[in-house]
Design a protein around this motif. Structure first.
Motif, PDB file in Angstrom:
ATOM      1  N   UNK A 138      27.247 106.895  37.447  1.00  0.00           N
ATOM      2  CA  UNK A 138      26.712 106.048  39.031  1.00  0.00           C
ATOM      3  C   UNK A 138      27.763 106.040  39.531  1.00  0.00           C
ATOM      4  N   UNK A 139      28.420 105.595  40.301  1.00  0.00           N
ATOM      5  CA  UNK A 139      29.780 105.329  41.630  1.00  0.00           C
ATOM      6  C   UNK A 139      29.178 103.660  41.316  1.00  0.00           C
ATOM      7  N   UNK A 140      30.639 102.742  40.194  1.00  0.00           N
ATOM      8  CA  UNK A 140      30.309 101.638  40.012  1.00  0.00           C
ATOM      9  C   UNK A 140      31.449 101.351  40.644  1.00  0.00           C
ATOM     10  N   UNK A 141      31.203 100.047  42.919  1.00  0.00           N
ATOM     11  CA  UNK A 141      32.107 100.000  42.767  1.00  0.00           C
ATOM     12  C   UNK A 141      32.244  97.771  42.499  1.00  0.00           C
ATOM     13  N   UNK A 142      33.583  97.843  42.809  1.00  0.00           N
ATOM     14  CA  UNK A 142      33.643  96.580  42.234  1.00  0.00           C
ATOM     15  C   UNK A 142      33.046  95.570  43.489  1.00  0.00           C
ATOM     16  N   UNK A 143      33.527  94.406  42.952  1.00  0.00           N
ATOM     17  CA  UNK A 143      32.710  93.406  43.544  1.00  0.00           C
ATOM     18  C   UNK A 143      34.067  93.159  45.177  1.00  0.00           C
ATOM     19  N   UNK A 144      35.166  92.993  44.855  1.00  0.00           N
ATOM     20  CA  UNK A 144      36.531  92.573  46.187  1.00  0.00           C
ATOM     21  C   UNK A 144      37.200  94.135  46.096  1.00  0.00           C
ATOM     22  N   UNK A 145      37.581  94.302  47.011  1.00  0.00           N
ATOM     23  CA  UNK A 145      38.126  94.861  47.378  1.00  0.00           C
ATOM     24  C   UNK A 145      39.071  94.956  48.173  1.00  0.00           C
TER      25      UNK A 145
END
Lengths: 447, 249
Positions: free
Chosen positions: A217-224
């Motif tokens: 999967x694409x694991x996105x961070x909670x903050x960018x």
């Protein structure tokens, strides 16, 4: 009525099923459009899935929002702006309780009462049979419309894994407290947000943690860059960047934040960004890098104390948590009413309006790439305005219905997603709200 | 469509601030909905605390007044009103005065108020600017426009003390379109034909927009809540409210 003395006729009143977030918004918006409402809730309080006191609530002690506050709150009743970006589930419950009190919704809700069946009786009206959850006799009442807001995250979908297992197997719905994980060898099955959250908690509590996922999967961070990731993503949507460019930016952003997870043994994603439900978890890569979470492939079978994996390896957990999601259930509706024949997947216009019954709708049956509450709000506004138009101007209502039925499914539904049950109700929040906005515009009262 | 797609709120939420809210509560709170008074950025909650809050509470309405944040734009002021309204235990009645009425008219597009009252509303860009230029050309042309005692108060009011408490801030930009109120609340427009800030024409236009006629109090100046005749408009507002609330339920 003389011919049906045992059926109480509620005339123009609307029956709403469920007093969770979607049901509460539905009551409020129907009331604002001048409808009398009877809402039936089988639990004894509001909040639905977000009320941890409820038996069927999926929340666990440490559940926090996955989407950030501005993308999760009702558009007409914001959460306090001094709350965190990602509030705790208990805050969400207090928010829903305040919403119900603020708009005086409680007096329209019958608690501890479940809907046994809703049957169409011709001319668009419905006979609704209700019964007290404590037992007792049932009661039939006739309504002008039925709106199901019964939620779709309460009936666990359990994987069918062959063989017998000596240890304990629970569904994530039964996971409540980190103490359940302490000093155990834990296998978490499922790469959704819940599976990732529980794997992270296990990494903090258990002795050994395996995390089994079927695909990459694409694991996105909670903050960018210090902002909640969904707020950054919506900036790209605001600028109307084409999908291809957003996918490129997504890959670049993830390369700079999460990085390449195949280094830890996770498979590379088998789909492009935005083609699966977003997974947002900053801590999973951290614990992968610290060796606290060991990624493993699909589970093929149980064999006594062992769990066999798709790559031929075997592991020996003593607790298996299946975070394999939930199945939608509408036992009170005949399958032909919402098209759930066959695989149980409802076929509804905008995931909301029954195709053959203009006075039957479902609110909140969505899996958006943002918070559900804003979408459920606008869905319920559209439902209320539709029922109002049907009552006040049947000719125009028929015209709207005809126009809507010609609208292609691809205009409001995200079709380009991995084809699994998990994505049955997947929608892009912008595209979906645009479609609902167009429908609202068509139903605009003539001035 | 902008109702549904709120990119501003989703991508750059208004930064939170500590908000000053003055309240006069009612014993055994039931019956009447809470009132939220919203002054323009020049005044603070104190202007309503002077007479109107206690008077409204005395008639059974829990009454609150919000001080606008320092140097906020229109969007931030609207945000603060909606935040404060949503923090009250029950669906609130929004009552805006001056530029505060402009803020309330925007907030009505966001929050389904129980009812709304626009008192001497500064919502008509050119008409109010023209009136201000006529009454006070030098004060009006400053980058932070000032209102003088003749514009705000009638004779017999302790104008100096009030003027000393005012904070003059940048003029709010008045958007062209006024949003349609959500939840279809009843809306009342109140003003004075002798107001030197908001001309009579402007009161009529705003009231017409909401499908009514303005309720007028001749002889009063712009700051109706501080005027010597302050009980008259607030009593009329509460009478109207009582009538609307009983009609709606």
């Amino acid at each position: 009525m003389h011919d049906t003395p045992d059926i109480a006729d509620r005339r123009d009143a609307v029956c709403v099923i469920g007093a969770g977030a979607s049901g509460l918004a539905t009551i409020k918006n129907l009331r604002e459009h001048g409808f009398a409402v009877d809402c039936y809730e089988r639990e004894t309080s509001v909040g639905g899935a977000w009320n941890w006191r409820h038996d069927r609530s999926p929340v666990y002690a440490n559940t926090h929002l996955i989407s950030s506050r501005p993308l999760t709150e009702f558009p007409d009743f914001p959460m306090p702006d001094n709350w965190p970006d990602y509030p705790h589930h208990s805050q969400l419950l207090s928010y829903l309780e305040r919403y119900a009190k603020h708009f005086g919704l409680g007096e329209h809700i019958w608690f501890g009462t479940e809907v046994v069946s809703a049957v169409p009786v011709g001319d668009g009206r419905w006979d609704v049979t209700t019964r007290s959850t404590g037992g007792g006799s049932s009661r039939v009442q006739r309504y002008a419309a039925v709106i199901a807001a019964n939620g779709h995250n309460w009936s666990p979908a359990k994987p069918d894994i062959p063989g017998d297992f000596k240890g304990q197997v629970i569904h994530s719905a039964q996971y409540k407290d980190p103490a359940q994980l302490r000093n155990r060898k834990v296998l978490v099955i499922g790469g959704g947000n819940t599976g990732c959250d529980i794997a992270v908690e296990a990494a903090q509590q258990a002795t050994t943690v395996w995390h089994s996922t079927r695909r990459g999967y694409w694991y996105a961070p909670k903050y960018i860059a210090g902002r909640p990731a969904d707020q950054v993503n919506d900036r790209l949507l605001k600028w109307r960047l084409p999908l291809k460019m957003r996918q490129w930016i997504y890959r670049r952003t993830l390369a700079l934040t999460t990085g390449d997870l195949s280094r830890y043994g996770l498979p590379a994603p088998d789909h492009r960004p935005y083609e699966s439900h977003p997974i947002v978890n900053s801590q999973l890569p951290y614990y992968l890098g610290h060796g606290r979470i060991k990624p493993v492939p699909d589970v093929t079978r149980f064999a006594g104390g062992r769990v066999e994996l798709a790559d031929g390896r075997g592991i020996d957990p003593d607790l298996v948590i299946t975070a394999t999601g939930y199945a939608p259930r509408f036992e009170f509706l005949g399958p032909e009413l919402i098209g759930t024949e066959g695989d149980g997947r409802p076929d509804l216009h905008l995931h909301a309006f029954a195709r053959k019954h203009p006075t039957l709708a479902v609110v909140g049956l969505l899996q958006p790439d943002a918070g559900l509450l804003p979408l459920a709000h606008w869905q319920s506004v559209a439902v209320a305005r539709w029922l109002q138009l049907r009552r006040e101007d049947p000719v125009r209502a028929a015209a709207v219905q005809q126009k809507e039925s010609a609208r292609p499914v691809s205009s409001w539904s995200r079709r380009q997603v991995v084809d699994t049950r998990r994505h049955w109700f997947e929608v892009d929040h912008i595209a979906y709200l645009k479609s609902v906005g167009e429908l609202l515009h068509e139903m605009e009262p003539a001035t | 469509m902008t109702d549904l797609l709120r990119f501003d709120d989703w991508t750059s939420p208004v930064p939170p601030v500590e908000r000053e809210v003055l309240s006069r509560l009612v014993e055994g709170e039931d019956g009447q909905p809470p009132l939220l008074f919203v002054p323009g950025p020049g005044l603070g909650a104190w202007a309503f605390a002077e007479h109107w809050l206690a008077h409204a509470a005395g008639r059974g309405f829990p009454a609150h007044a919000l001080t606008p944040r320092a140097d906020g734009g229109l969007r931030a002021h609207v945000h603060d009103v909606v935040q404060t309204a949503a923090s009250l235990p029950r669906q609130a009645v929004l009552i805006g005065h001056g530029a505060g009425a402009l803020v309330v008219s925007r907030a009505l597009g966001r929050y389904p108020a129980r009812a709304a009252v626009l008192v001497a509303p500064v919502m008509d860009r050119w008409a109010t600017l023209g009136a201000a230029l006529k009454a006070n050309p030098f004060g009006t042309l400053r980058s932070r426009p000032r209102l003088n005692r003749k514009q705000l108060f009638s004779d017999g009011v302790d104008a100096e003390a009030y003027l000393a408490r005012m904070a003059f801030s940048r003029r709010l930009t008045v958007p062209k379109e006024t949003p349609r109120p959500v939840g279809r609340p009843p809306v009342l427009v109140v003003g004075s034909p002798d107001d030197r800030v908001v001309p009579r024409k402007s009161l009529d236009r705003v009231a017409t927009h909401y499908g009514g006629a303005p309720l007028l109090f001749p002889g009063m100046a712009h700051a109706l809540m501080l005027d010597t005749g302050w009980p008259e408009p607030i009593d009329a507002i509460l009478d109207w409210l009582t009538k609307e609330l009983s009609a709606g339920s």
